[in-house]
Motif scaffolding. Structure first.
Motif, mmCIF file in Angstrom:
data_model
loop_
_atom_site.group_PDB
_atom_site.id
_atom_site.type_symbol
_atom_site.label_atom_id
_atom_site.label_comp_id
_atom_site.label_asym_id
_atom_site.label_seq_id
_atom_site.Cartn_x
_atom_site.Cartn_y
_atom_site.Cartn_z
ATOM 1 N N THR A 36 0.745 -1.076 0.061
ATOM 2 C CA THR A 36 -0.068 0.140 -0.069
ATOM 3 C C THR A 36 0.936 1.210 -0.010
ATOM 4 O OG1 THR A 36 0.029 -0.141 2.318
ATOM 5 C CG2 THR A 36 -1.959 -1.238 1.164
ATOM 6 N N ARG A 37 2.304 1.077 -0.253
ATOM 7 C CA ARG A 37 3.040 2.207 -0.186
ATOM 8 C C ARG A 37 3.412 2.872 -1.570
ATOM 9 N NH1 ARG A 37 6.272 2.908 4.699
ATOM 10 N NH2 ARG A 37 5.765 1.257 6.290
ATOM 11 N N THR A 103 3.720 18.491 4.424
ATOM 12 C CA THR A 103 2.936 17.571 5.334
ATOM 13 C C THR A 103 2.665 16.117 4.863
ATOM 14 O OG1 THR A 103 0.676 17.558 6.073
ATOM 15 C CG2 THR A 103 0.722 18.157 4.013
ATOM 16 N N SER A 104 2.230 15.262 5.377
ATOM 17 C CA SER A 104 1.941 13.772 5.081
ATOM 18 C C SER A 104 0.904 13.316 5.914
ATOM 19 C CB SER A 104 3.317 13.275 5.177
ATOM 20 O OG SER A 104 3.612 12.936 6.209
ATOM 21 N N SER A 105 0.712 12.065 5.813
ATOM 22 C CA SER A 105 -0.545 11.381 6.611
ATOM 23 C C SER A 105 -0.189 11.091 7.889
ATOM 24 C CB SER A 105 -0.923 10.233 5.770
ATOM 25 O OG SER A 105 -0.025 9.234 5.586
ATOM 26 N N ILE A 106 0.908 10.551 8.042
ATOM 27 C CA ILE A 106 1.190 10.244 9.496
ATOM 28 C C ILE A 106 2.715 10.460 9.776
ATOM 29 C CG2 ILE A 106 -0.186 7.839 9.349
ATOM 30 C CD1 ILE A 106 2.194 6.426 8.693
ATOM 31 N N SER A 107 3.173 10.211 11.141
ATOM 32 C CA SER A 107 4.190 10.751 11.856
ATOM 33 C C SER A 107 5.441 9.864 11.221
ATOM 34 C CB SER A 107 4.323 10.491 13.248
ATOM 35 O OG SER A 107 5.555 11.092 13.617
ATOM 36 N N GLU A 109 7.135 10.021 8.273
ATOM 37 C CA GLU A 109 7.525 9.836 6.929
ATOM 38 C C GLU A 109 8.582 10.960 6.243
ATOM 39 O OE1 GLU A 109 3.197 8.024 5.265
ATOM 40 O OE2 GLU A 109 3.200 10.289 5.538
ATOM 41 N N LYS A 111 8.906 14.443 7.109
ATOM 42 C CA LYS A 111 8.455 15.964 6.734
ATOM 43 C C LYS A 111 9.641 16.634 7.319
ATOM 44 C CE LYS A 111 4.592 15.153 8.849
ATOM 45 N NZ LYS A 111 4.552 13.832 8.819
#
Length: 215
Positions: A36-37, A103-107, A109, A111
């Motif tokens: 899923t990545r 920004t991104s979806s979760i911590s 990653e 940023k």
């Protein structure tokens, strides 16, 4: 017959060859199917029609800042490509600072890593840059830049510090300044809704060419 009736050597060899080729193929196929990545540019193009600035390769380094004016590593060149392509995204120079939010979806990653190195990449060209540590839950930029400053964005938003008190030199490049997050507040989401944040960004647009926001 002098050959054994069982096991049949030729059949065993054929089965082993089939398993030897089939199992790795099935493993690779299902690994790719269940992944899923986002691995490559093709994955991104397939799921979204958004501008593509560049790719940053994974790298192991003793320092989180991997770019400087003399670096010629692969990852530093990739940041230079992003820096160049960013000009086309922002378009014509309006005379005020360009704001880029990372920004991104979760911590976890990348940023903070990306924001810090992008800011340095812009600063080494002579542009005046300010890097804002807006992750008020788990700030990392202060550790990257090795600055421990008590006055930050949280104090500014609650009226305990002025704009000039929270802006400090980064110590990495003369053209790069830094605004830390300050102490971690109990209500970071509500604090970021404060109108003072809009006023702060509008004010520093008149002073800096680029404003990089880590979130």
């Amino acid at each position: 017959s002098h050959e054994p009736v069982s096991p049949r050597k030729g059949l065993v060899i054929q089965i082993c060859l089939a398993l030897g080729l089939g199992i790795p193929f099935l493993y690779i196929y299902f690994k790719d199917l269940l992944n899923t990545r986002i691995i490559s540019r093709d994955d991104l193009k397939r799921i979204a029609h958004i501008p593509f600035l560049g790719e940053i390769g994974y790298t192991k380094s003793n320092s989180p800042i991997v770019i400087d004016s003399k670096s010629k590593s692969h990852v530093s060149e990739q940041f230079r490509v992003v820096r160049t392509n960013l000009q086309y995204v922002h378009g014509k120079d309006t005379g005020k600072g360009r704001v880029t939010l990372v920004t991104s979806s979760i911590s976890g990653e990348g940023k903070s890593f990306f924001a810090a190195n992008l800011a340095v990449a812009l600063a080494i060209t002579g542009r005046k840059v300010v890097l804002m540590e807006m992750d008020l839950r788990k700030p990392k930029l202060s550790q990257y830049i090795k600055i421990n400053h008590e006055s930050g964005i949280t104090q500014y938003l609650v009226g305990l510090a002025t704009r000039d008190e929270i802006i400090m030199p980064s110590g990495i490049n003369p053209s790069l300044d830094f605004i830390s997050s300050g102490p971690i507040p109990p209500n970071p989401s509500e604090l970021l809704m404060n109108e003072s944040l809009d006023q702060l960004i509008d004010q520093i647009k008149n002073t800096y060419d680029d404003i990089i926001i880590d979130t």
